[in-house]
Enzyme design. Structure first.
Site, PDB file in Angstrom:
ATOM      1  N   CYS A  12     -40.903 -71.692  44.514  1.00  0.00           N
ATOM      2  CA  CYS A  12     -41.788 -72.293  43.051  1.00  0.00           C
ATOM      3  C   CYS A  12     -43.406 -72.928  43.615  1.00  0.00           C
ATOM      4  O   CYS A  12     -43.793 -73.905  44.632  1.00  0.00           O
ATOM      5  CB  CYS A  12     -41.017 -73.550  42.286  1.00  0.00           C
ATOM      6  SG  CYS A  12     -42.180 -74.018  41.342  1.00  0.00           S
ATOM      7  N   HIS A  45     -42.092 -65.687  38.288  1.00  0.00           N
ATOM      8  CA  HIS A  45     -41.914 -65.144  37.011  1.00  0.00           C
ATOM      9  C   HIS A  45     -42.376 -64.049  36.770  1.00  0.00           C
ATOM     10  O   HIS A  45     -41.628 -63.178  36.818  1.00  0.00           O
ATOM     11  CB  HIS A  45     -42.136 -65.855  35.881  1.00  0.00           C
ATOM     12  CG  HIS A  45     -40.733 -67.073  35.089  1.00  0.00           C
ATOM     13  ND1 HIS A  45     -40.691 -68.475  36.569  1.00  0.00           N
ATOM     14  CD2 HIS A  45     -40.026 -67.598  34.533  1.00  0.00           C
ATOM     15  CE1 HIS A  45     -40.126 -69.221  35.879  1.00  0.00           C
ATOM     16  NE2 HIS A  45     -39.483 -68.578  34.514  1.00  0.00           N
ATOM     17  N   GLU A  69     -39.566 -66.312  30.163  1.00  0.00           N
ATOM     18  CA  GLU A  69     -38.565 -67.178  30.201  1.00  0.00           C
ATOM     19  C   GLU A  69     -38.201 -67.030  28.758  1.00  0.00           C
ATOM     20  O   GLU A  69     -36.271 -66.352  28.354  1.00  0.00           O
ATOM     21  CB  GLU A  69     -38.532 -68.722  29.909  1.00  0.00           C
ATOM     22  CG  GLU A  69     -39.251 -68.996  31.033  1.00  0.00           C
ATOM     23  CD  GLU A  69     -37.997 -69.521  32.192  1.00  0.00           C
ATOM     24  OE1 GLU A  69     -37.183 -69.763  30.807  1.00  0.00           O
ATOM     25  OE2 GLU A  69     -37.763 -69.549  33.010  1.00  0.00           O
ATOM     26  N   CYS A  93     -46.889 -67.132  40.812  1.00  0.00           N
ATOM     27  CA  CYS A  93     -45.847 -66.853  40.586  1.00  0.00           C
ATOM     28  C   CYS A  93     -44.827 -66.287  40.117  1.00  0.00           C
ATOM     29  O   CYS A  93     -44.732 -65.172  40.139  1.00  0.00           O
ATOM     30  CB  CYS A  93     -46.468 -67.933  38.603  1.00  0.00           C
ATOM     31  SG  CYS A  93     -45.003 -68.096  37.808  1.00  0.00           S
ATOM     32  N   ASP A 100     -36.191 -73.519  41.931  1.00  0.00           N
ATOM     33  CA  ASP A 100     -37.307 -73.599  40.918  1.00  0.00           C
ATOM     34  C   ASP A 100     -37.407 -73.990  40.008  1.00  0.00           C
ATOM     35  O   ASP A 100     -36.466 -74.738  39.917  1.00  0.00           O
ATOM     36  CB  ASP A 100     -37.262 -72.229  40.991  1.00  0.00           C
ATOM     37  CG  ASP A 100     -38.174 -71.051  40.671  1.00  0.00           C
ATOM     38  OD1 ASP A 100     -39.594 -71.653  40.824  1.00  0.00           O
ATOM     39  OD2 ASP A 100     -38.410 -70.842  39.354  1.00  0.00           O
ATOM     40  N   SER A 101     -38.013 -74.669  39.185  1.00  0.00           N
ATOM     41  CA  SER A 101     -37.888 -75.030  37.933  1.00  0.00           C
ATOM     42  C   SER A 101     -37.545 -74.624  37.048  1.00  0.00           C
ATOM     43  O   SER A 101     -36.667 -74.782  36.244  1.00  0.00           O
ATOM     44  CB  SER A 101     -39.671 -74.965  37.809  1.00  0.00           C
ATOM     45  OG  SER A 101     -40.034 -73.821  37.068  1.00  0.00           O
TER      46      SER A 101
HETATM   47  N1  DGL Z   1     -41.330 -71.103  39.328  1.00  0.00           N
HETATM   48  C1  DGL Z   1     -43.383 -71.414  38.788  1.00  0.00           C
HETATM   49  C2  DGL Z   1     -44.417 -70.673  40.111  1.00  0.00           C
HETATM   50  O1  DGL Z   1     -43.636 -69.720  40.119  1.00  0.00           O
HETATM   51  C3  DGL Z   1     -43.624 -71.298  37.194  1.00  0.00           C
HETATM   52  C4  DGL Z   1     -42.886 -71.371  36.206  1.00  0.00           C
HETATM   53  C5  DGL Z   1     -43.151 -73.457  35.679  1.00  0.00           C
HETATM   54  O2  DGL Z   1     -44.015 -73.245  35.326  1.00  0.00           O
HETATM   55  O3  DGL Z   1     -42.111 -73.559  35.625  1.00  0.00           O
HETATM   56  O4  DGL Z   1     -45.101 -71.315  39.456  1.00  0.00           O
END
Ligand code: DGL
Length: 295
Positions: free
Chosen positions: A85, A216, A180, A214, A22-23
């Protein structure tokens, strides 16, 4: 802080974990459900916290960042990597599957890659395969980062499985920063949650199913529930992706045989391990001890 220059320093030869990428922290909400469903496997999680967020970045940037991280996970012994992600799944998965997997060569970091039998999966396909089963009105809403929404990936994929479904989308660029920065439960978050739910519902009052597309957003679930009309079905992806991965491993015994099963979990972050360990607990639900990976 434990530091690694190369992720293949991590594992003994016999450990071939499932990689989860993931990012940042969000993919831990997916890993949590995968581990719950499939505890016997080894997992290595890589959060590219140093370069998060991906949701506001260009197609090319997301693709190159994701490819680099996937390469590191292969170097760590992974044969199977899940892009947990949505943004990376939307902007990088197709290219990696079609262009890079056939040509990724061993040795960028001296890795022990020894065959073409590596796979990268995403989170969009498993979700779009089932989303239509939840809606009675035939109208669904997708909430995601700007990158995921503008890629149109959900619209295109849902059309394949549920062509009669009406898909309405809303980009929520403030939601990832709220999460975040630990503001997901604060009163200030209410405003931005309501703003985007209202904008989505203004597109169609017949929407009866919302997808949190997403990783998050599950942390905002309570606020989303409060802001959404009563009786709305709200889908998070973790359980859906875990079920899909379990089925995939049954359908592909040759891949399953290459995934080791010692129950080990390893967490890598490209940024501060102290920050990662503090924040990750919120997403993963258990304490973690991460290792720094220098990209
Ligand atoms: N984890 C990313 C997603 O599921 C969102 C977070 C980011 O923008 O890096 O889209």
């Amino acid at each position: 802080m434990r530091r690694l220059r190369e992720s293949h320093q991590l594992m003994s030869e016999k450990v071939q974990p499932i990689g989860v990428f993931d990012s940042g922290y969000g993919g831990l909400t997916v890993l949590r459900e995968i581990v719950r469903k499939l505890p016997q496997y080894d997992y290595v999680y890589l959060g590219d916290n140093a370069r998060t967020p991906y949701g506001t970045r260009s197609f090319d940037t997301v693709y190159h960042y994701t490819l680099e991280c996937v390469q590191h996970l292969f170097d760590a012994g992974c044969r199977l990597v899940v892009l947990a992600c949505n943004t990376a799944s939307a902007k990088a998965l197709r290219n990696i599957q079609q262009l890079d997997l056939p040509t990724l060569v061993p040795g960028r970091t001296g890795a022990r890659l020894d065959g073409p039998d590596r796979r990268v999966l995403g989170v969009i396909r498993p979700t779009t395969e089932v989303i239509g089963k939840y809606s009675k009105t035939g109208n669904v809403g997708i909430l995601a980062t700007r990158g995921t929404i503008t890629s149109e990936s959900y619209v295109v994929e849902i059309e394949k499985f549920f062509p009669a479904l009406n898909v309405f989308q809303e980009a929520c660029p403030m939601w990832v920063p709220l999460v975040e920065n630990g503001e997901y439960a604060s009163p200030g978050a209410d405003y931005f949650v309501k703003q985007h739910i209202d904008r989505l519902m203004a597109q169609s009052s017949d929407i009866d199913t919302l997808l949190l597309a997403c990783t998050h957003y599950p942390l905002l679930l309570d606020k989303i529930r409060q802001a959404a009309p009563a009786n709305m079905t709200i889908l998070t992806q973790g359980g859906i992706v875990a079920d899909s991965l379990a089925e995939y491993l049954i359908r592909h015994p040759e891949i399953d045989a290459q995934c080791s099963k010692y129950g080990q979990r390893t967490f890598l972050t490209t940024d501060s391990t102290e920050d990662f360990d503090r924040q990750a607990t919120i997403f993963y639900g258990q304490p973690v001890q991460s290792i720094h990976l220098a990209l």
